[in-house]
Design a protein around this motif. Structure first.
Motif, PDB file in Angstrom:
ATOM      1  N   THR A  25       0.851  -1.189   0.000  1.00 13.75           N
ATOM      2  CA  THR A  25       0.000   0.000   0.000  1.00 13.75           C
ATOM      3  C   THR A  25       0.893   1.248   0.000  1.00 13.75           C
ATOM      4  O   THR A  25       2.114   1.161   0.118  1.00 13.75           O
ATOM      5  CB  THR A  25      -0.908   0.059   1.247  1.00 13.75           C
ATOM      6  N   TYR A  26       0.253   2.405  -0.071  1.00 12.09           N
ATOM      7  CA  TYR A  26       0.964   3.682  -0.013  1.00 12.09           C
ATOM      8  C   TYR A  26       0.847   4.296   1.392  1.00 12.09           C
ATOM      9  O   TYR A  26       1.058   5.495   1.562  1.00 12.09           O
ATOM     10  CB  TYR A  26       0.388   4.645  -1.049  1.00 12.09           C
ATOM     11  N   LEU A  27       0.521   3.468   2.383  1.00  6.85           N
ATOM     12  CA  LEU A  27       0.291   3.985   3.725  1.00  6.85           C
ATOM     13  C   LEU A  27       1.544   4.655   4.306  1.00  6.85           C
ATOM     14  O   LEU A  27       1.463   5.705   4.938  1.00  6.85           O
ATOM     15  CB  LEU A  27      -0.177   2.848   4.643  1.00  6.85           C
ATOM     16  N   THR A  28       2.715   4.043   4.090  1.00  2.52           N
ATOM     17  CA  THR A  28       3.936   4.580   4.705  1.00  2.52           C
ATOM     18  C   THR A  28       4.794   5.375   3.731  1.00  2.52           C
ATOM     19  O   THR A  28       5.782   5.986   4.131  1.00  2.52           O
ATOM     20  CB  THR A  28       4.790   3.432   5.287  1.00  2.52           C
ATOM     21  N   SER A  30       4.018   7.675   0.036  1.00  2.32           N
ATOM     22  CA  SER A  30       3.038   8.044  -0.980  1.00  2.32           C
ATOM     23  C   SER A  30       3.535   7.831  -2.409  1.00  2.32           C
ATOM     24  O   SER A  30       2.753   7.912  -3.356  1.00  2.32           O
ATOM     25  CB  SER A  30       2.621   9.509  -0.799  1.00  2.32           C
ATOM     26  N   PRO A  33       4.789   1.885  -3.114  1.00  2.00           N
ATOM     27  CA  PRO A  33       4.020   1.003  -2.225  1.00  2.00           C
ATOM     28  C   PRO A  33       4.941   0.045  -1.467  1.00  2.00           C
ATOM     29  O   PRO A  33       5.938  -0.430  -2.014  1.00  2.00           O
ATOM     30  CB  PRO A  33       3.104   0.246  -3.195  1.00  2.00           C
ATOM     31  N   GLU A  36       3.124  -3.923   4.066  1.00  2.00           N
ATOM     32  CA  GLU A  36       3.013  -3.455   5.445  1.00  2.00           C
ATOM     33  C   GLU A  36       3.357  -4.582   6.419  1.00  2.00           C
ATOM     34  O   GLU A  36       2.853  -5.705   6.291  1.00  2.00           O
ATOM     35  CB  GLU A  36       1.588  -2.964   5.724  1.00  2.00           C
TER      36      GLU A  36
END
Length: 292
Positions: A25-28, A30, A33, A36
């Motif tokens: 994901t792009y949570l950590t 931007s 990816p 996690e």
């Protein structure tokens, strides 16, 4: 206390933190990816109790939110049981093998122990009329008699009251061990495990099937795993496959229910990779893995 009633206290069972690996994901970041890596918090089962009481000349009625089932039960011919104490296990969806093992089996074992201490035989288990064959076979293999009905059953009944369903989990490994370590179940499972693979990939044919199943299967074959659909095996074979494996990769589901029977054997720690559907999480097998 009434000699025909008993309360069994069940402690909480706590486990330490574990890792969860989530999709990229792009949570950590931007721009790029990342997979996690989530350090899950510690978790515990509920503390609670099981309250048991024998009631003579009573009725067991189907407990359901379905008006149709209630009407069928009300209009069905009543069944009189004379020779056994009745234990009604028609609640909590016993159609699932994991539910049967983690909910209905401990209740049946606690009641059996309680009845034995009061001079009674094992209870007659009441289940829904459409109980799946593999759940029927599970309880038959474990030495129980079953009556399948959606109607009213009359006789001497052992009622039970739970504080919560998860409070049953804390003592289940010890309960399984105490109940079956000296029985012929151990030999049946060892015999069934002969020539079975010890590194298994438990897949699913319908819901939760992996979108990249072929890719995952090929990767695991190279690691020495064999892909299985547990519904292709008998109940004893399913328990043997899961409880006596060395390594398991499995899509989360009822197939992992037999893990708790590993407590019957002196085996090295099991390695399990449990695959979850996004946003569908459960701690049940995480707790079991720490227990076994």
């Amino acid at each position: 206390m009434d000699k025909l009633s008993k309360t069994i206290s069940l402690p909480s069972y706590s486990i330490e933190r574990d890792w969860l690996y989530a999709p990229k994901t792009y949570l950590t970041d931007s721009f790029s990816p990342f997979v996690e890596e989530i350090y899950l918090p510690s978790v515990a089962s509920d503390a609670g109790s099981v309250k048991l009481k024998i009631v003579e000349h009573s009725e067991a009625n189907v407990s359901s939110h379905s008006l149709i089932k209630k009407l069928i039960s009300r209009n069905s011919k009543k069944i009189q049981v004379e020779d056994n104490v009745i234990l009604d296990l028609r609640e909590y969806s016993p159609a699932n093998l994991a539910h049967a093992i983690t909910i209905h089996l401990p209740i049946a074992l606690y009641v059996s122990e309680y009845l034995s201490s009061n001079g009674f035989l094992k209870p007659l288990l009441i289940f829904p009329k459409k109980l799946p064959a593999h759940v029927q076979k599970l309880f038959s293999e474990l030495g129980f008699q079953l009556l399948l009905t959606d109607g009213t059953v009359m006789g001497m009944i052992c009622n039970y009251e739970l504080d919560s369903l998860t409070c049953l989990r804390s003592t289940l490994p010890e309960l399984i061990k105490d109940s079956f370590s000296q029985s012929n179940l151990v030999k049946k499972l060892l015999d069934a495990s002969i020539n079975q693979p010890k590194k298994i990939f438990i897949s699913r044919r319908d819901t939760r099937r992996l979108s990249n199943e072929d890719e995952v299967e090929l990767f695991l074959i190279k690691k020495g795993f064999q892909k299985l659909y547990l519904e292709d095996y008998s109940v004893i074979e399913q328990i043997a496959l899961v409880s006596l494996a060395d390594s398991i990769v499995a899509i989360h589901g009822a197939a992992l229910g037999p893990l708790i029977f590993r407590t019957l054997f002196n085996k090295p720690p099991l390695k399990l990779v449990e695959l979850f559907t996004p946003a569908h999480m459960s701690n049940v097998y995480r707790i079991v893995m720490h227990q076994i």
